[in-house]
Design a protein around this motif. Structure first.
Motif, mmCIF file in Angstrom:
data_model
loop_
_atom_site.group_PDB
_atom_site.id
_atom_site.type_symbol
_atom_site.label_atom_id
_atom_site.label_comp_id
_atom_site.label_asym_id
_atom_site.label_seq_id
_atom_site.Cartn_x
_atom_site.Cartn_y
_atom_site.Cartn_z
ATOM 1 N N HIS A 194 0.773 -1.348 -0.017
ATOM 2 C CA HIS A 194 0.118 -0.181 0.015
ATOM 3 C C HIS A 194 0.890 1.216 0.087
ATOM 4 O O HIS A 194 0.317 2.525 0.050
ATOM 5 N N GLU A 195 2.168 1.043 0.049
ATOM 6 C CA GLU A 195 3.016 2.233 0.275
ATOM 7 C C GLU A 195 3.829 2.728 -0.933
ATOM 8 O O GLU A 195 4.297 4.009 -1.195
ATOM 9 N N CYS A 196 4.251 1.687 -1.745
ATOM 10 C CA CYS A 196 5.534 1.931 -2.517
ATOM 11 C C CYS A 196 4.720 2.484 -4.006
ATOM 12 O O CYS A 196 3.423 2.447 -4.088
ATOM 13 N N HIS A 197 5.500 2.955 -4.968
ATOM 14 C CA HIS A 197 5.029 3.587 -6.030
ATOM 15 C C HIS A 197 4.193 2.671 -6.763
ATOM 16 O O HIS A 197 3.212 2.848 -7.498
ATOM 17 N N LEU A 198 4.662 1.141 -6.636
ATOM 18 C CA LEU A 198 4.013 0.146 -7.317
ATOM 19 C C LEU A 198 2.433 -0.095 -6.972
ATOM 20 O O LEU A 198 1.493 0.059 -7.810
ATOM 21 N N CYS A 199 2.640 -0.061 -5.649
ATOM 22 C CA CYS A 199 1.006 -0.210 -5.235
ATOM 23 C C CYS A 199 0.100 0.892 -5.250
ATOM 24 O O CYS A 199 -1.040 0.719 -5.471
ATOM 25 N N LYS A 200 0.820 2.127 -5.207
ATOM 26 C CA LYS A 200 -0.101 3.437 -5.520
ATOM 27 C C LYS A 200 -0.338 3.437 -7.028
ATOM 28 O O LYS A 200 -1.208 4.228 -7.388
ATOM 29 N N LYS A 218 7.989 -4.689 -2.591
ATOM 30 C CA LYS A 218 8.226 -6.054 -1.666
ATOM 31 C C LYS A 218 8.501 -7.214 -2.341
ATOM 32 O O LYS A 218 8.934 -8.043 -2.040
ATOM 33 N N LEU A 219 7.718 -7.469 -3.413
ATOM 34 C CA LEU A 219 7.770 -8.766 -4.499
ATOM 35 C C LEU A 219 9.203 -8.595 -4.814
ATOM 36 O O LEU A 219 10.009 -9.745 -4.856
ATOM 37 N N ILE A 220 9.774 -7.424 -5.468
ATOM 38 C CA ILE A 220 10.955 -7.406 -6.038
ATOM 39 C C ILE A 220 12.050 -7.658 -5.095
ATOM 40 O O ILE A 220 13.099 -8.304 -5.092
ATOM 41 N N GLU A 221 11.744 -7.060 -3.855
ATOM 42 C CA GLU A 221 12.795 -7.315 -2.744
ATOM 43 C C GLU A 221 13.029 -8.979 -2.273
ATOM 44 O O GLU A 221 13.903 -9.590 -1.979
ATOM 45 N N SER A 222 11.641 -9.272 -2.387
ATOM 46 C CA SER A 222 11.382 -10.947 -1.841
ATOM 47 C C SER A 222 12.217 -11.711 -3.036
ATOM 48 O O SER A 222 12.869 -12.673 -2.427
ATOM 49 N N VAL A 223 12.095 -11.343 -4.030
ATOM 50 C CA VAL A 223 12.803 -12.165 -5.147
ATOM 51 C C VAL A 223 14.511 -11.933 -5.104
ATOM 52 O O VAL A 223 15.083 -13.160 -5.186
ATOM 53 N N GLY A 224 14.782 -10.831 -4.442
ATOM 54 C CA GLY A 224 16.120 -10.530 -4.710
ATOM 55 C C GLY A 224 16.689 -10.742 -3.003
ATOM 56 O O GLY A 224 17.936 -10.639 -2.637
ATOM 57 N N SER A 225 15.858 -11.620 -2.274
ATOM 58 C CA SER A 225 16.263 -11.585 -0.851
ATOM 59 C C SER A 225 17.181 -12.771 -0.452
ATOM 60 O O SER A 225 17.484 -12.910 0.786
ATOM 61 N N ASN A 226 17.479 -13.520 -1.490
ATOM 62 C CA ASN A 226 18.174 -14.839 -0.835
ATOM 63 C C ASN A 226 17.725 -15.739 -0.027
ATOM 64 O O ASN A 226 18.256 -16.254 0.947
ATOM 65 N N ASP A 253 4.082 -9.152 6.733
ATOM 66 C CA ASP A 253 2.959 -8.385 6.313
ATOM 67 C C ASP A 253 2.713 -8.137 4.952
ATOM 68 O O ASP A 253 3.575 -7.868 3.932
ATOM 69 N N GLY A 254 1.495 -8.103 4.337
ATOM 70 C CA GLY A 254 1.238 -8.043 2.934
ATOM 71 C C GLY A 254 1.224 -9.501 2.152
ATOM 72 O O GLY A 254 0.704 -9.373 1.181
ATOM 73 N N PHE A 255 1.749 -10.082 2.818
ATOM 74 C CA PHE A 255 1.976 -11.711 1.800
ATOM 75 C C PHE A 255 0.974 -12.628 2.242
ATOM 76 O O PHE A 255 1.182 -13.890 2.132
ATOM 77 N N PHE A 256 -0.293 -12.070 2.604
ATOM 78 C CA PHE A 256 -1.283 -13.028 2.847
ATOM 79 C C PHE A 256 -2.891 -12.301 2.783
ATOM 80 O O PHE A 256 -2.556 -11.011 2.709
ATOM 81 N N THR A 257 -3.714 -12.958 2.632
ATOM 82 C CA THR A 257 -5.058 -12.518 2.430
ATOM 83 C C THR A 257 -6.030 -12.928 3.539
ATOM 84 O O THR A 257 -6.101 -14.391 3.351
ATOM 85 N N LYS A 258 -6.652 -12.027 4.069
ATOM 86 C CA LYS A 258 -7.729 -12.898 4.790
ATOM 87 C C LYS A 258 -8.895 -13.201 4.185
ATOM 88 O O LYS A 258 -9.271 -12.400 3.351
ATOM 89 N N ILE A 259 -9.608 -14.172 4.646
ATOM 90 C CA ILE A 259 -10.680 -14.912 3.777
ATOM 91 C C ILE A 259 -11.722 -15.155 4.653
ATOM 92 O O ILE A 259 -11.514 -15.687 5.783
#
Ligand code: APR
Ligand code: ZN
Ligand code: ZN
Length: 378
Positions: A101-107, A116-124, A158-164
């Protein structure tokens, strides 16, 4: 039951020690969630082809040893500081594609991507603080695309899940956590397939059949289902394929075959649901001049490239792609509702339900093309 909040949980998990080597089911330790993380009890975990690619070591983001899995439903066991979107006992789906909800992509309203996806992919294979919450026999285990759901418990940022909703069957809706949603969103959200149009879906696994289901829902007139495995023919029809085509049964390249079958007009939309470089090219070639859209949905091996004849682009064909069907995690609860109202199929994808102990068998069956979707339980 005594609360496990704040404590290390010892539980079962399938550990991938080395790439392409059989996994072993071990007792692992899952540390409590840190700030902006949650820990869930995994109820059902689907096996997706990306787990297979991760296991083979062809995705850039896999570090060994690790716990694979990224398509799961679960119950929140505890939450770390700063988590407000869920509480203990809530039902969630893991989401390898986050939304902060905060980054330029989410906006941006034009993409479902998040930094956060890009960071997750590059996170080792670590979480945001550079460490992991998983260990086994004194060894650190890595996370897999911030999910690692082939374990009884998983820590999700946070953000890597969805409440259902709580009344939806966990062993079915776990499919909406990746595979089916990834395919379905291609025609529905990204291409916005128009009624009466001609579509071609390449690869009829759970992702491809999800795409077929999306094409049908959008009112496509003709849906080509392309797969080298004839066993997919019957099930493909069930999902809405009108013309099954096996490239191996034709002398000519598959794009030529599709052009012939459409009187040289080509397809309005083509969806690549395999992650095969050659097939991406064929899919683009098979698109209609002037406006055909080729959507890449399958994930090819990291570091590989496609060669595209620029004429295809000068002919105004569109070549695009998406993760997670272009959908944001917040759009998943509506898909759960659709399933509950029988507007989308999920049960029909599930060919196997196996205990986690059979993880290697499940991988082998997927490799051999004998399964559509295996759901693992603990
Ligand atoms: N041409 C046509 N079909 C093919 C080809 C090919 N060259 N190669 C493989 N296939 C078919 C297989 O026979 C199988 O039916 O593609 C299908 C792939 O299905 P699954 O292995 O079940 O994979 P799935 O889970 O659907 O994922 C597909 O999407 O999420 C990504 O990483 C994932 O790249 C993978 C893709
Ligand atoms: Zn973001
Ligand atoms: Zn997946």
């Amino acid at each position: 039951m005594a609360s496990t909040k704040g404590q290390v949980i010892k539980c079962k998990a399938a550990v991938a020690w080395e790439k392409s080597q059989p996994m072993t089911v071990e007792e692992i330790e899952v540390a409590p969630p840190k700030a902006k993380e949650i820990r869930i009890k995994v109820i059902a975990a689907g096996l997706c082809h990306s787990d297979l690619s991760g296991w083979k070591g062809i995705l850039s983001q896999t570090n060994f040893p690790c716990v694979l899995g990224h398509e799961a439903s679960g119950v929140v066991e505890s939450v770390g500081e700063g988590i407000t979107s869920v509480k203990e006992g809530d039902h969630v789906l893991s989401s390898f594609l986050p939304h902060c909800h905060e980054c330029h992509l989410c906006k941006s309203p034009n993409t479902n991507l998040c930094m956060k996806l890009i960071e997750s992919v590059g996170s080792n294979g670590t979480l945001a603080d550079g460490t992991t919450r998983l260990s086994c026999k004194g060894k650190t285990l890595h996370h897999f695309i911030s999910c690692s759901t082939f374990a009884e418990y998983a820590v999700l940022p946070d953000g890597f899940f969805t409440k259902i909703r709580k009344d939806a069957p966990m062993d079915k809706i776990c499919l909406l956590s990746c595979g089916v949603t990834t395919g379905y969103g291609g025609p529905v959200k990204v291409a916005k397939v128009t009624p009466g149009s001609t579509c071609a879906v390449f690869g009829l696994g759970a992702v491809g059949l999800g795409a077929v289901m999306g094409c049908k829902r959008q009112g496509a007139g003709r849906i080509f289902g392309v797969d080298i495995n004839n066993d997919k023919k019957e099930v493909a029809k069930l999902f809405g394929v009108t013309d099954f085509v096996n490239p191996k049964e034709h002398q000519k390249p598959i794009d030529q075959v599709l052009l012939e079958k459409t009187r040289q007009v080509g397809c309005d939309y083509a969806f690549e649901c395999i992650g095969n470089l050659g097939v991406i090219q064929s899919a683009l070639n098979a698109c209609r001049l002037g406006e055909g859209q080729c959507v890449v949905i399958g994930v090819p091996a990291a570091g590989t490239t496609i060669a595209v004849d620029p004429m295809q682009l000068l002919f105004s064909k569109v070549l695009t792609g998406c993760f997670f069907g272009g959908l944001e995690p917040s759009e998943v609860p509506a898909l759960v509702d659709d399933y509950m109202k029988k507007k989308i199929m999920l049960d029909e994808f599930i060919t196997h339900k196996l205990p986690i102990e059979d993880i290697n068998k499940a991988f082998e069956s997927l490799i051999q093309g004998k399964t559509l979707k295996t759901v693992l339980h603990f």
